[in-house]
Design a protein around this motif. Structure first.
Motif, PDB file in Angstrom:
ATOM      1  N   LYS A   7       0.839  -1.192   0.000  1.00  0.00           N
ATOM      2  CA  LYS A   7       0.000   0.000   0.000  1.00  0.00           C
ATOM      3  C   LYS A   7       0.878   1.248   0.000  1.00  0.00           C
ATOM      4  CE  LYS A   7      -3.904   2.025   2.449  1.00  0.00           C
ATOM      5  NZ  LYS A   7      -4.782   1.923   3.639  1.00  0.00           N
ATOM      6  N   PRO A   8       0.602   2.218  -0.883  1.00  0.00           N
ATOM      7  CA  PRO A   8       1.419   3.439  -0.926  1.00  0.00           C
ATOM      8  C   PRO A   8       1.360   4.182   0.398  1.00  0.00           C
ATOM      9  CG  PRO A   8      -0.043   3.310  -2.836  1.00  0.00           C
ATOM     10  CD  PRO A   8      -0.471   2.244  -1.892  1.00  0.00           C
ATOM     11  N   GLU A  12       3.607   9.601  -1.796  1.00  0.00           N
ATOM     12  CA  GLU A  12       2.918   8.898  -2.881  1.00  0.00           C
ATOM     13  C   GLU A  12       1.443   8.711  -2.557  1.00  0.00           C
ATOM     14  OE1 GLU A  12       3.125   4.668  -5.384  1.00  0.00           O
ATOM     15  OE2 GLU A  12       4.504   5.046  -3.706  1.00  0.00           O
ATOM     16  N   ALA A  13       1.158   8.301  -1.315  1.00  0.00           N
ATOM     17  CA  ALA A  13      -0.231   8.078  -0.920  1.00  0.00           C
ATOM     18  C   ALA A  13      -1.024   9.384  -0.917  1.00  0.00           C
ATOM     19  CB  ALA A  13      -0.276   7.431   0.469  1.00  0.00           C
ATOM     20  N   LEU A  15      -0.432  12.147  -2.722  1.00  0.00           N
ATOM     21  CA  LEU A  15      -0.618  12.664  -4.071  1.00  0.00           C
ATOM     22  C   LEU A  15      -1.600  11.832  -4.890  1.00  0.00           C
ATOM     23  CD1 LEU A  15       3.026  13.747  -4.943  1.00  0.00           C
ATOM     24  CD2 LEU A  15       1.057  15.223  -4.490  1.00  0.00           C
ATOM     25  N   LEU A  16      -1.911  10.631  -4.433  1.00  0.00           N
ATOM     26  CA  LEU A  16      -2.911   9.813  -5.123  1.00  0.00           C
ATOM     27  C   LEU A  16      -4.337  10.271  -4.792  1.00  0.00           C
ATOM     28  CD1 LEU A  16      -1.424   6.200  -4.825  1.00  0.00           C
ATOM     29  CD2 LEU A  16      -1.685   7.585  -6.896  1.00  0.00           C
ATOM     30  N   LEU A  17      -4.483  11.123  -3.770  1.00  0.00           N
ATOM     31  CA  LEU A  17      -5.795  11.620  -3.376  1.00  0.00           C
ATOM     32  C   LEU A  17      -6.167  12.808  -4.263  1.00  0.00           C
ATOM     33  CD1 LEU A  17      -5.338  11.523   0.503  1.00  0.00           C
ATOM     34  CD2 LEU A  17      -6.486   9.821  -0.924  1.00  0.00           C
ATOM     35  N   ARG A  18      -7.197  12.657  -5.086  1.00  0.00           N
ATOM     36  CA  ARG A  18      -7.552  13.689  -6.056  1.00  0.00           C
ATOM     37  C   ARG A  18      -7.863  15.029  -5.388  1.00  0.00           C
ATOM     38  NH1 ARG A  18     -12.176  16.024  -7.681  1.00  0.00           N
ATOM     39  NH2 ARG A  18     -12.283  16.854  -9.813  1.00  0.00           N
ATOM     40  N   ARG A  21      -4.830  16.663  -4.052  1.00  0.00           N
ATOM     41  CA  ARG A  21      -3.976  17.084  -5.169  1.00  0.00           C
ATOM     42  C   ARG A  21      -4.461  18.417  -5.743  1.00  0.00           C
ATOM     43  NH1 ARG A  21      -4.196  12.483  -7.593  1.00  0.00           N
ATOM     44  NH2 ARG A  21      -5.604  13.048  -9.293  1.00  0.00           N
TER      45      ARG A  21
END
Length: 463
Positions: A7-8, A12-13, A15-18, A21
């Motif tokens: 799991k990121p 990284e984790a 920045l994966l959240l829209r 971001r």
């Protein structure tokens, strides 16, 4: 277990959240807009009011003439309105801009924080940036001819008023943005989220001030080549307008709250009472006040520090500040990836100790270029280890309905902490010298380490 390992985590984790971001991108545009505004004001002062004909009569005219006389009597071969005397006149006129930008930050934060709690966070952030973009569109009007006051045309004073209003709107944006982060990010990811926020803030400060003037010149010359005037006025509204547009698509998971009917002052008192009752948040705010007081003092001390380095000199003090900013950004990335493995008090103790040892070495070692730059960078890393966990603790331990109030109070205290050392540090250096002041600041930081009692910290649960 293997799923958990794959799991990121960290940056990284986050920045994966829209939604986060989008908030982050909006922050970048808004932060750059703040820096571009100041650069544009100084650019216009240099182009319009700092010339020999820019100041007509009155007290400011006398001050300008005195600057020019000193410039000529000091052996300068430059004509009036050029070179060193013009730079001093620009500084004199820019002081009004800086004061207008600073005053709302010192007095309005608490009130703005209350309204950031009462209004939807997205609406506050979008409106703040949109209104600042509209203010920027009014800037060209200030160059029109008109009456004078204290020897300067009405347009200069108009820029001072616009800057004051721009700073007022900024005070609403800051607590709303800080309070929105916990609405978009899980508690376990708040540390890397705040690390990215801090790194972006420092990067925007360095990049914004560094590229602002060249970009303004490029836009000015580019539009002239197309037969158009005023290209330099496009940059600031573009930055603020871009932030407003991006933040319009952020969807924080915010509960709609009914109005309590309290006055603004009762809400501010509620924020103070919460700080008095919650020791973890109070301690974190104190950490930030200490940190920003130190950074403000170093802003002044960096001039004296740079003057000791043969390859720099006092006018290149910005190199030392840039290295501290680089260290803070590197420390932010370090905290984002590894900070969750350590206790917050341990991070704060290491941060305080790192900054303290850096100041001791800066005071004791011979002022060679590369050791000085390295120590400034290390000092920035220590600042990140102290500041980012403190900001995260405030977000974690403050209830959602109080976050705006608490962040507003925090911004008030931080801006006061930024202002006082700017006056005191220079006076202390003038009276006792740079080395004793650096050692005194180091002692304050080491006392902070003792108050944290790092020897009593228990290992955190790594599972």
């Amino acid at each position: 277990m293997s799923e958990q390992q794959n799991k990121p985590n960290g940056l990284e984790a986050v920045l994966l959240l829209r939604e986060f971001r989008l908030l982050w991108l909006g922050q970048i545009f808004s932060q750059l807009g703040d820096k571009f505004w100041i650069v544009l004001m100084v650019f216009l002062i240099a182009q319009t009011w700092a010339q020999s004909t820019g100041v007509d009569s009155g007290p400011l005219a006398g001050a300008a003439e005195l600057i020019r006389e000193r410039g000529l009597s000091s052996g300068s071969n430059l004509a009036p309105g050029q070179g060193a005397d013009e730079a001093q006149l620009i500084t004199l006129l820019a002081t009004g801009i800086y004061a207008a930008n600073t005053l709302p930050a010192m007095v309005l934060g608490s009130v703005a924080g209350v309204w950031a709690d009462r209004w939807p966070k997205r609406a506050v952030m979008v409106a703040s940036n949109a209104l600042r973009a509209l203010l920027a569109l009014a800037v060209p009007v200030m160059l029109l001819p008109g009456p004078t006051w204290l020897g300067l045309s009405w347009g200069y004073w108009g820029l001072v008023v616009l800057t004051f209003l721009e700073s007022c709107f900024t005070q609403f944006f800051a607590p709303a943005e800080q309070a929105a982060i916990p609405l978009l990010v899980d508690r376990s990811l708040l540390l890397p989220a705040n690390s990215l926020y801090t790194a972006t803030t420092m990067a925007a400060t360095i990049v914004g001030y560094a590229i602002g003037e060249p970009v303004l010149q490029l836009l000015h010359q580019g539009c002239l080549a197309l037969g158009l005037q005023g290209g330099e006025f496009l940059l600031v509204p573009f930055a603020y307008g871009g932030a407003a547009l991006i933040l319009l698509f952020v969807k924080p998971n915010e509960q709609v709250r009914e109005s309590s009917g309290n006055s603004v002052w009762l809400d501010i008192k509620e924020g103070f009472n919460f700080l008095a009752d919650r020791s973890s948040v109070r301690g974190a705010v104190l950490h930030l006040v200490v940190l920003y007081s130190l950074l403000a003092a170093l802003y002044v001390l960096s001039i004296s520090l740079a003057s000791r380095v043969a390859q720099l000199g006092p006018t290149k003090f910005g190199v030392l500040l840039a290295m501290s900013g680089l260290g803070l950004a590197l420390g932010a990335l370090l905290v984002a990836q590894m900070g969750h493995k350590f206790h917050r008090r341990a991070l704060a103790s290491v941060g305080l100790g790192t900054m303290g040892f850096s100041l001791v070495l800066l005071a004791q070692l011979k002022p060679y270029l590369w050791p000085t730059l390295l120590l400034c960078c290390v000092l920035g890393v220590g600042a990140a280890l102290l500041g980012i966990p403190a900001q995260t603790t405030i977000q974690e331990d403050t209830p959602e309905h109080l976050r705006g109030k608490v962040f507003g109070l925090q911004n008030n205290l931080v801006n006061i902490a930024l202002s006082l050392p700017l006056v005191l540090a220079g006076a202390l250096v003038s009276s006792v010298g740079l080395k004793p002041v650096l050692l005194m600041l180091a002692l304050i930081l080491f006392a902070g380490v003792l108050l944290e009692r790092p020897w009593g910290i228990k290992p955190i649960d790594r599972c």
